[in-house]
Design an enzyme around this catalytic site. Structure first.
Site, short mmCIF file in Angstrom:
data_model
loop_
_atom_site.label_atom_id
_atom_site.label_comp_id
_atom_site.label_asym_id
_atom_site.label_seq_id
_atom_site.Cartn_x
_atom_site.Cartn_y
_atom_site.Cartn_z
N VAL A 195 0.84 -1.20 0.00
CA VAL A 195 0.00 0.00 0.00
C VAL A 195 0.87 1.25 0.00
CG1 VAL A 195 -1.76 1.31 1.27
CG2 VAL A 195 -1.89 -1.19 1.18
N CYS A 196 1.97 1.22 0.73
CA CYS A 196 2.82 2.40 0.91
C CYS A 196 3.28 3.04 -0.40
CB CYS A 196 4.01 2.06 1.80
SG CYS A 196 3.55 1.48 3.44
#
Length: 185
Positions: free
Chosen positions: A57-58
């Site tokens: 996700v980052c």
């Protein structure tokens, strides 16, 4: 978590940390401190945290902040990304991830976890930072805080909308967007 999340109206804590600012050999690292947040030029700071480098996700968030970099600059706002990973891990990630090679903002390294702890955003089990975003005014005062669970990416357009609203220094109604009327009392 031993203390609460740093909140609105509080001064941003003192810090000095190394950050990755370039992929060019010999120019990769630069120190950033809380003193850099305070200025007479009217520059705001948006500091956003992600949990871990080399995750899923980052990089979607970091890439989206990078795509919007010009919008932050147009609003006289410095953009800084941060995690509890080291500057060397940040550098390796940038070199190895297509969406991160051309970042226009620094990646702050909080390896001691001291800043994340002072901000109250250190997840208690893994000791990594929550997905937190702080908007800091030119006097170094926190004006907005948003914290997300580890699995949920944030909305960069909402960060820009809130920055716009704060910079008006006026009353902004629900769903207000730049260019719309503010409330007159």
């Amino acid at each position: 978590m031993t203390k609460g999340i740093l909140s609105i109206g509080q001064p941003f804590p003192a810090f000095k940390k190394s950050a990755v600012v370039s992929l060019e050999k010999g120019k990769e690292f630069f120190d950033i401190s809380s003193e850099d947040l305070i200025n007479d030029e009217g520059r705001w700071t948006v500091l956003f945290w992600w949990p871990k480098d080399f995750t899923f996700v980052c990089p979607t968030e970091i890439a989206e902040f990078n795509k919007s970099y010009g919008e932050f600059r147009d609003r006289s706002a410095n953009l800084i990304g941060a995690s509890t990973d080291s500057e060397f891990v940040h550098l390796a990630w940038r070199k190895n991830h297509d969406d991160l090679r051309d970042l226009k903002f620094p990646m702050l390294a909080d390896t001691s976890k001291s800043l994340a702890e002072d901000l109250g955003i250190l997840e208690p089990t893994e000791k990594i930072a929550y997905r937190a975003t702080f908007i800091i005014d030119p006097q170094g005062i926190v004006r907005w805080v948003s914290v997300y669970d580890l699995n949920v990416g944030r909305n960069v357009k909402e960060v820009i909308r809130v920055l716009d609203a704060l910079q008006t220094d006026e009353l902004c109604p629900c769903n207000w967007e730049k260019g719309k009327e503010t409330l007159k009392v």
